[in-house]
Design a protein around this motif. Structure first.
Motif: not given
Length: 72
Positions: A8-26, A47-55
């Protein structure tokens, strides 16, 4: 049980990474950040991407430390 939490945490990590990359791309490839709403979108995605990646790294470290403790 512990394996399910790690997955579950691995899935959250990948979702957070994609959110972070989407924000950087924008931020780098659009003019969206010239408006207040665009700034809010980019900041929220990053911000939410980094929070989701941290655990996930913390959970991996705790799992490793527990395995080290059992080996002794």
């Amino acid at each position: 049980m512990q394996k399910n939490v790690i997955n579950y945490l691995k899935m959250l990590h990948w979702v957070g990474l994609s959110m972070l990359l989407c924000g950087v791309g924008l931020y780098f490839f659009t003019e969206l950040t010239q408006q207040v709403t665009g700034m809010m979108i980019v900041a929220s995605l990053a911000g939410l991407g980094m929070v989701m990646m941290s655990p996930f790294p913390i959970a991996l470290f705790l799992q490793w430390a527990q395995a080290q403790n059992q080996d002794q």
